[in-house]
Design a protein around this motif. Structure first.
Motif, short mmCIF file in Angstrom:
data_model
loop_
_atom_site.label_atom_id
_atom_site.label_comp_id
_atom_site.label_asym_id
_atom_site.label_seq_id
_atom_site.Cartn_x
_atom_site.Cartn_y
_atom_site.Cartn_z
N GLY A 17 0.85 -1.26 0.19
CA GLY A 17 0.10 0.34 0.05
C GLY A 17 0.81 1.34 0.07
O GLY A 17 0.43 2.32 -0.26
N VAL A 18 1.90 1.13 0.50
CA VAL A 18 3.10 2.20 0.35
C VAL A 18 4.26 1.73 -0.74
O VAL A 18 4.17 2.55 -1.86
CB VAL A 18 3.60 2.55 1.81
N ASP A 22 -1.34 -1.36 -3.60
CA ASP A 22 -2.47 -1.84 -2.53
C ASP A 22 -3.04 -3.13 -3.20
O ASP A 22 -4.02 -2.75 -4.31
CB ASP A 22 -3.33 -0.80 -2.37
N THR A 92 5.57 0.57 -5.96
CA THR A 92 4.96 1.85 -6.15
C THR A 92 5.89 2.86 -7.23
O THR A 92 7.10 2.77 -6.71
CB THR A 92 4.25 2.28 -4.84
N ASP A 164 2.37 4.94 6.25
CA ASP A 164 1.34 4.05 6.21
C ASP A 164 0.21 4.32 5.53
O ASP A 164 -0.18 5.37 5.35
CB ASP A 164 1.25 3.44 7.50
N ASP A 165 -0.72 3.26 4.90
CA ASP A 165 -1.78 3.59 4.05
C ASP A 165 -3.03 3.15 4.91
O ASP A 165 -4.19 3.16 4.56
CB ASP A 165 -1.82 2.71 3.05
N GLY A 182 0.38 9.80 6.09
CA GLY A 182 -0.48 8.98 5.54
C GLY A 182 -0.80 8.61 4.07
O GLY A 182 -0.47 9.85 3.45
N ARG A 183 -0.54 7.59 3.33
CA ARG A 183 -0.59 7.44 1.85
C ARG A 183 -2.00 6.73 1.65
O ARG A 183 -1.61 5.33 1.40
CB ARG A 183 0.68 7.07 1.22
N PRO A 184 -3.25 6.89 1.96
CA PRO A 184 -4.44 6.07 1.76
C PRO A 184 -4.32 5.70 0.15
O PRO A 184 -4.03 6.34 -0.55
CB PRO A 184 -5.16 7.23 2.29
N SER A 185 -5.10 4.58 0.30
CA SER A 185 -5.38 3.57 -1.02
C SER A 185 -6.23 4.82 -1.90
O SER A 185 -7.03 5.36 -1.59
CB SER A 185 -6.16 2.46 -0.61
N SER A 190 -12.40 2.72 -0.75
CA SER A 190 -11.42 2.71 0.20
C SER A 190 -12.04 3.91 1.20
O SER A 190 -12.47 4.94 0.91
CB SER A 190 -10.26 3.15 0.06
N GLN A 192 -10.04 4.69 4.17
CA GLN A 192 -8.83 5.14 4.91
C GLN A 192 -8.65 6.62 4.82
O GLN A 192 -8.09 7.21 5.91
CB GLN A 192 -7.64 4.42 4.26
#
Length: 241
Positions: A17-18, A22, A92, A164-165, A182-185, A190, A192
């Motif tokens: 996810g990072v 993901d 990524t 983190d995601d 944060g690196r959300p999806s 999602s 997040q």
């Protein structure tokens, strides 16, 4: 970066996810909805960044079928293997450049996640030289593992930047007073990003290139001043849907 950071000493970067794409959100969404369940923020909260055994029980509870946690987990990993055959894990975009920026800033760097180290070796082994030994820490038994990672390197809360995601990690970071990005999806279903905002996370990025020298300095300044988190951050509230 010419000016050395004052507070930060280590960047702990989540793997899936990072640094890797993901693959969990789409699979868990499919697992739940194909079995007649409703995918929601509560489902994500109960599954993401949990021990595998706990995640299995949560997935079983999310569907209107009679499944044990062990059965749900076995079914999930079977579906994951089939999914990855057609959708291989990818590094990524910008991952290598991010790792080099973190090292250039004077930080040690470690990767962490819930799968075994073989997962790291297979997909990120080519970047091993950019990580500090032991390179990867499996946190499955100590989820989310922030205290354990910090203690492993003999550091204090506030000296480790977590990237983190998952919002649960943001909540744990807030409780410790630890730096968090944060690196959300980007997955369309999602929750997040919203859960991170509810947790009080100030720094959310869409791409790894956004974690640049300026952002690292900002986080370091906040860590030094003790202003990483809002003093009265709203408690996370489950989102319907």
């Amino acid at each position: 970066m010419t000016d050395r950071l004052h507070k930060l000493r280590l960047a702990a970067v989540n793997i899936d996810g990072v640094l890797l794409g993901d693959t969990f959100s789409p699979l868990i969404h499919r697992f739940v909805t194909r079995r007649g369940g409703i995918y929601s923020a509560d489902v994500e909260r109960s599954v993401f960044s949990q021990r595998q055994a706990d995640a299995g029980r949560a997935m079983a509870a999310a569907v209107p079928q009679t499944l044990t946690g062990e059965e749900a987990l076995a079914a999930y990993f079977e579906e994951r293997a089939a999914y990855l055959a057609d959708h291989p894990v990818e590094v990524t975009e910008g991952a290598g450049a991010l790792l080099r920026r973190l090292r250039a800033a004077g930080l040690d760097v470690v990767c962490y996640g819930g799968l075994a180290k073989s997962h790291f070796d297979e997909h990120l082994g080519a970047y091993a030289g950019l990580f500090t030994p032991p390179h990867y820490i499996c946190t499955n038994d100590v989820r989310p593992g922030l205290r354990e990672i910090t203690a492993h390197f003999g550091l204090e809360d506030g000296q480790v930047l977590f990237i983190d995601d998952v919002a649960r990690v943001a909540e744990a970071a807030r409780a410790l007073g630890a730096p968090f990005i944060g690196r959300p999806s980007r997955f369309e279903h999602s929750h997040q990003a919203e859960l991170m905002r509810q947790a009080g996370a100030r720094h959310l990025v869409d791409g790894l290139d956004e974690i640049d020298d300026a952002l690292l300095r900002t986080v370091d300044e906040e860590a030094t001043a003790g202003t990483l988190w809002p003093t009265r951050a709203a408690e996370p509230v489950p989102t319907a849907g």
